[in-house]
Motif scaffolding. Structure first.
Motif, PDB file in Angstrom:
ATOM      1  N   UNK A 179       0.836  -1.204   0.000  1.00  0.00           N
ATOM      2  CA  UNK A 179       0.000   0.000   0.000  1.00  0.00           C
ATOM      3  C   UNK A 179       0.874   1.259   0.000  1.00  0.00           C
ATOM      4  N   UNK A 180       1.937   1.215   0.779  1.00  0.00           N
ATOM      5  CA  UNK A 180       2.848   2.370   0.867  1.00  0.00           C
ATOM      6  C   UNK A 180       3.481   2.667  -0.487  1.00  0.00           C
ATOM      7  N   UNK A 181       4.044   1.641  -1.143  1.00  0.00           N
ATOM      8  CA  UNK A 181       4.749   1.922  -2.400  1.00  0.00           C
ATOM      9  C   UNK A 181       3.776   2.324  -3.496  1.00  0.00           C
ATOM     10  N   UNK A 182       2.565   1.729  -3.489  1.00  0.00           N
ATOM     11  CA  UNK A 182       1.573   2.125  -4.487  1.00  0.00           C
ATOM     12  C   UNK A 182       1.156   3.583  -4.274  1.00  0.00           C
ATOM     13  N   UNK A 183       0.996   3.970  -3.029  1.00  0.00           N
ATOM     14  CA  UNK A 183       0.633   5.363  -2.721  1.00  0.00           C
ATOM     15  C   UNK A 183       1.728   6.315  -3.177  1.00  0.00           C
ATOM     16  N   UNK A 184       2.983   5.949  -2.919  1.00  0.00           N
ATOM     17  CA  UNK A 184       4.110   6.798  -3.320  1.00  0.00           C
ATOM     18  C   UNK A 184       4.151   6.928  -4.845  1.00  0.00           C
ATOM     19  N   UNK A 185       3.978   5.808  -5.558  1.00  0.00           N
ATOM     20  CA  UNK A 185       3.984   5.870  -7.025  1.00  0.00           C
ATOM     21  C   UNK A 185       2.825   6.730  -7.539  1.00  0.00           C
ATOM     22  N   UNK A 186       1.681   6.657  -6.881  1.00  0.00           N
ATOM     23  CA  UNK A 186       0.526   7.476  -7.288  1.00  0.00           C
ATOM     24  C   UNK A 186       0.874   8.958  -7.187  1.00  0.00           C
ATOM     25  N   UNK A 187       1.495   9.350  -6.100  1.00  0.00           N
ATOM     26  CA  UNK A 187       1.876  10.757  -5.919  1.00  0.00           C
ATOM     27  C   UNK A 187       2.948  11.169  -6.930  1.00  0.00           C
ATOM     28  N   UNK A 188       3.934  10.297  -7.144  1.00  0.00           N
ATOM     29  CA  UNK A 188       5.005  10.602  -8.104  1.00  0.00           C
ATOM     30  C   UNK A 188       4.411  10.811  -9.490  1.00  0.00           C
ATOM     31  N   UNK A 189       3.544   9.889  -9.901  1.00  0.00           N
ATOM     32  CA  UNK A 189       2.911   9.967 -11.217  1.00  0.00           C
ATOM     33  C   UNK A 189       2.093  11.256 -11.354  1.00  0.00           C
ATOM     34  N   UNK A 190       1.366  11.603 -10.314  1.00  0.00           N
ATOM     35  CA  UNK A 190       0.537  12.804 -10.335  1.00  0.00           C
ATOM     36  C   UNK A 190       1.392  14.064 -10.505  1.00  0.00           C
ATOM     37  N   UNK A 246       4.218  18.294 -14.520  1.00  0.00           N
ATOM     38  CA  UNK A 246       5.374  18.875 -15.220  1.00  0.00           C
ATOM     39  C   UNK A 246       5.387  18.380 -16.669  1.00  0.00           C
ATOM     40  N   UNK A 247       5.122  17.077 -16.851  1.00  0.00           N
ATOM     41  CA  UNK A 247       5.128  16.485 -18.190  1.00  0.00           C
ATOM     42  C   UNK A 247       4.086  17.146 -19.083  1.00  0.00           C
ATOM     43  N   UNK A 248       2.919  17.454 -18.524  1.00  0.00           N
ATOM     44  CA  UNK A 248       1.849  18.093 -19.309  1.00  0.00           C
ATOM     45  C   UNK A 248       2.323  19.449 -19.841  1.00  0.00           C
ATOM     46  N   UNK A 249       3.096  20.162 -19.039  1.00  0.00           N
ATOM     47  CA  UNK A 249       3.639  21.459 -19.485  1.00  0.00           C
ATOM     48  C   UNK A 249       4.705  21.236 -20.556  1.00  0.00           C
ATOM     49  N   UNK A 279      13.765  12.175 -20.266  1.00  0.00           N
ATOM     50  CA  UNK A 279      14.668  11.204 -19.626  1.00  0.00           C
ATOM     51  C   UNK A 279      14.001  10.533 -18.422  1.00  0.00           C
ATOM     52  N   UNK A 280      13.254  11.309 -17.659  1.00  0.00           N
ATOM     53  CA  UNK A 280      12.536  10.712 -16.517  1.00  0.00           C
ATOM     54  C   UNK A 280      11.505   9.708 -17.038  1.00  0.00           C
ATOM     55  N   UNK A 281      10.746  10.112 -18.057  1.00  0.00           N
ATOM     56  CA  UNK A 281       9.725   9.225 -18.629  1.00  0.00           C
ATOM     57  C   UNK A 281      10.325   7.913 -19.114  1.00  0.00           C
ATOM     58  N   UNK A 282      11.487   8.010 -19.752  1.00  0.00           N
ATOM     59  CA  UNK A 282      12.194   6.797 -20.208  1.00  0.00           C
ATOM     60  C   UNK A 282      12.559   5.898 -19.031  1.00  0.00           C
ATOM     61  N   UNK A 283      13.006   6.515 -17.951  1.00  0.00           N
ATOM     62  CA  UNK A 283      13.417   5.724 -16.783  1.00  0.00           C
ATOM     63  C   UNK A 283      12.215   5.083 -16.089  1.00  0.00           C
ATOM     64  N   UNK A 284      11.060   5.738 -16.137  1.00  0.00           N
ATOM     65  CA  UNK A 284       9.828   5.109 -15.605  1.00  0.00           C
ATOM     66  C   UNK A 284       9.484   3.898 -16.450  1.00  0.00           C
ATOM     67  N   UNK A 285       9.506   4.134 -17.777  1.00  0.00           N
ATOM     68  CA  UNK A 285       9.082   3.108 -18.723  1.00  0.00           C
ATOM     69  C   UNK A 285       9.998   1.881 -18.670  1.00  0.00           C
ATOM     70  N   UNK A 286      11.310   2.116 -18.586  1.00  0.00           N
ATOM     71  CA  UNK A 286      12.269   1.006 -18.561  1.00  0.00           C
ATOM     72  C   UNK A 286      11.957   0.050 -17.409  1.00  0.00           C
TER      73      UNK A 286
END
Ligand code: ASC
Length: 153
Positions: free
Chosen positions: A32-43, A48-51, A136-143
């Protein structure tokens, strides 16, 4: 007063010395903790990515604020992949994470490093630098997702 302060400090020392996984009472809590953290990171990365992608108007202050939040959060999920946390709650984390922990750790460190660069880029307010760092961040998420995250069921 003084004695209770000493007791508190020794307790804090003891807690700090425990392995990262001991922060969680059970596997479900770690998941639950790691999923919550990933949710916040993605948000916050998403803002920033949208901009960077021109989906919303560029606002340098907002970009910097959100990149700083992502930078603070980036390492948090990786404290919650301890031994035995592969099940206990619905999770898309693949068994390969625990089978190839050094490779997973390297992928995590790559993401954390790229996020730190995004934070620096966002602090300059230069959109071109931000775009490149977002890529570069997006690539590292995807990898990491490609290797270690299962498809949605
Ligand atoms: C995001 C997000 C991810 C990554 C990934 C990059 O904004 O939520 O999981 O970027 O899509 O490929």
């Amino acid at each position: 007063m003084k004695r209770s302060l000493i007791a508190l400090l020794s307790l804090a020392g003891l807690v700090a010395a425990l392995p990262a996984t001991a922060q969680f009472r059970k596997a479900e809590d770690a998941i639950e903790y790691r999923q919550s953290a990933f949710t916040l990171i993605s948000n916050h990365f998403g803002r920033v990515a949208a901009m960077a992608q021109g989906k919303v108007p560029f606002d340098a202050k907002l970009a910097a604020e959100n990149a700083a939040i992502v930078n603070t959060l980036a390492s948090l999920p990786f404290s919650a992949f301890g031994e035995g946390t592969d099940k206990g709650k619905a999770t898309r984390a693949k068994a390969e994470i625990w089978q190839e922990m050094p490779k997973f750790r390297a992928a995590a460190d790559k993401m954390i490093g790229e996020v730190a660069k995004l934070d620096s880029a966002a602090k300059t307010g230069n959109l071109e630098q931000i775009k490149s760092a977002v890529g570069a961040v997006g690539q590292s998420c995807k990898a990491c997702h490609d290797n270690f995250r299962a498809e949605r069921k």
